[in-house]
Design an enzyme around this catalytic site. Sequence first.
Site, PDB file in Angstrom:
ATOM      1  N   ASN A  13      -9.859   2.997  -5.988  1.00  0.00           N
ATOM      2  CA  ASN A  13      -8.487   2.532  -6.175  1.00  0.00           C
ATOM      3  C   ASN A  13      -8.262   1.344  -5.241  1.00  0.00           C
ATOM      4  OD1 ASN A  13      -6.203   2.977  -7.878  1.00  0.00           O
ATOM      5  ND2 ASN A  13      -5.057   3.653  -6.105  1.00  0.00           N
ATOM      6  N   HIS A  14      -7.188   1.272  -4.500  1.00  0.00           N
ATOM      7  CA  HIS A  14      -6.905   0.076  -3.701  1.00  0.00           C
ATOM      8  C   HIS A  14      -8.009  -0.209  -2.685  1.00  0.00           C
ATOM      9  CE1 HIS A  14      -3.093   0.227  -5.655  1.00  0.00           C
ATOM     10  NE2 HIS A  14      -2.694   1.299  -5.014  1.00  0.00           N
ATOM     11  N   ALA A  15      -8.358   0.773  -1.884  1.00  0.00           N
ATOM     12  CA  ALA A  15      -9.376   0.576  -0.859  1.00  0.00           C
ATOM     13  C   ALA A  15     -10.749   0.375  -1.473  1.00  0.00           C
ATOM     14  CB  ALA A  15      -9.386   1.761   0.105  1.00  0.00           C
ATOM     15  N   CYS A  46       3.218   2.450  -6.584  1.00  0.00           N
ATOM     16  CA  CYS A  46       4.546   2.027  -6.144  1.00  0.00           C
ATOM     17  C   CYS A  46       5.394   1.525  -7.305  1.00  0.00           C
ATOM     18  CB  CYS A  46       4.424   0.955  -5.079  1.00  0.00           C
ATOM     19  SG  CYS A  46       3.457  -0.486  -5.582  1.00  0.00           S
ATOM     20  N   ILE A 185       9.165   7.531  -2.045  1.00  0.00           N
ATOM     21  CA  ILE A 185       8.944   7.886  -3.453  1.00  0.00           C
ATOM     22  C   ILE A 185      10.145   8.630  -4.010  1.00  0.00           C
ATOM     23  CG2 ILE A 185       7.546   9.308  -5.008  1.00  0.00           C
ATOM     24  CD1 ILE A 185       5.126   8.581  -3.304  1.00  0.00           C
ATOM     25  N   TYR A 213      11.277   6.256   8.773  1.00  0.00           N
ATOM     26  CA  TYR A 213      11.150   4.818   8.591  1.00  0.00           C
ATOM     27  C   TYR A 213      12.291   4.046   9.240  1.00  0.00           C
ATOM     28  CZ  TYR A 213       7.703   6.036   4.998  1.00  0.00           C
ATOM     29  OH  TYR A 213       6.613   6.535   4.345  1.00  0.00           O
ATOM     30  N   GLY A 269       5.585  14.429   0.406  1.00  0.00           N
ATOM     31  CA  GLY A 269       4.627  13.733   1.259  1.00  0.00           C
ATOM     32  C   GLY A 269       3.193  13.915   0.806  1.00  0.00           C
TER      33      GLY A 269
END
Length: 500
Positions: A13-15, A46, A185, A213, A269
């Site tokens: 995937n992304h990595a 996202c 999310i 956050y 999470g």
Amino acid sequence: MEKNPKIVVIGVNHAGTTALKAIMKTNPNAHVVAYDRNDNISFLGCGIALWVGREFNDSKGLFYADKEKLTKLGVKVNLNHEMISYNGKAKTIKIKNMKTNEIITETYDKLILGIGSWPILNPGGKEIPGLIAHKDGVIVKDELNGVKLTNGIHLSKLYQHAQAIIAHLSKPEVKKVVVIGAGYIGIELVEAFYKDKKQVTLIDFENRIMPRYYDEEFTTDVETTMKKAGIALQLGETLLEFITKNDKVLQVKTNKGTYDADLVIMAVGFLPNTTVVKDESGKPQITLDARGAIEVDQYFQTSDPNIYAIGDCINIRSNAWNRNVNIALATNAVRTGLVAGINVTKTNPKERLVFPGVQGTNAISVFGWKLCATGLSELSAGAILGKDKIEAYFYKDTVFPPFMAENHEVKIKIIWEKSSRRIIGAEIGSTHDHSETISMFSLAILKQVTIDEIPLIDMYFLPHFNKPYNFVTAAALLATGVLTKEDVTYPDPYTPGKKK
């Protein structure tokens, strides 16, 4: 390393996608094999809330790479294949073909683990009655999630999850939606369901949204807008049970109430998906931290020098925390993949790329508010470093001089360490986009810029963009006590919603 090393990458995937590209660009002769348990790669999770909220209809834009592109680079990509075990001493891994159930043994010279994270199903370590489907008292297995969830309860991570949510949402009987989890999310999906004209309830055990956050000065604005929109915020409540009938969710029960639900999102999470690195006795074969994330060095090597790890499954150097921590962000995943992909073929340590660390920079745009943050919030910094060891300053101002016809407010908070004066966090909130400013603060944390240096940064002034003392400079000057509010504040008759 030999001229034609065999590198196996688990997770594309992304990595993983970035690592594969980096390997092939820096060492075209490498023999690279990749495996992923899914049937797609590079999905932008996202974007799920935007898709659910009907911001677009064609989901193709949520993918930025595919098997064919990687194959052209020279990578042998195997989808629907899952790693089930490995032997570090023999340098072999067991791979299961999820379509045929065939199990093969793969060898490697170097192994890169991009095995990601997975949604938490037992918040607080407690099993939630009614969440997982049972048949004759036995848990029902599911290829996608590992276990089958009760009908009407959904996760939000994969492309298939998004498809299932959208298909369920389209049913006319779905009117009441309950979202469990008030993180990014959860909040984004609440807005998506609101846009789809559903009756939405948000549940979280914390007393406010996004508490890790942002500090209260920022989350209160969003909460107020959500309440005005009719969102039921059931905060400070602990999830106890899903009430079901005929394997279908009917209600969500907490310690303070019971809420009707036609559709439920479980978004409490994620945890590193590292079970596969443990042996049959449950002992990790490479070093993990307390959260279960893989320990890595500045090159992304694990405790086994032949194994690298990247993405959500690792702990990563945080320049704000001043230590390694598990920070699951797609931006972090891409950077870890890039560094590991370059380093995995390097035999000379001097040629290796050293990872500089991250700040956990992030942003969200919901219910008309645009928030962004980097490093630690004041609350988190106090909990991690100690309240007596940090300082923070909150400031609110308008962006433009009062003679400009258009204007708006912006809020900023800067957090720094008392002893060193180094910046360790910043938050910005407005109804307009100021997210580019947070990148400056991210760099400030990386370079250990102090609160005293912020006012001296060469920032331009032009009425079309800001004031002589823009909100960043003004906040820093007031934080240091060099000037007073009377010194830095432009006389401002601005009234929200009115033009001059």
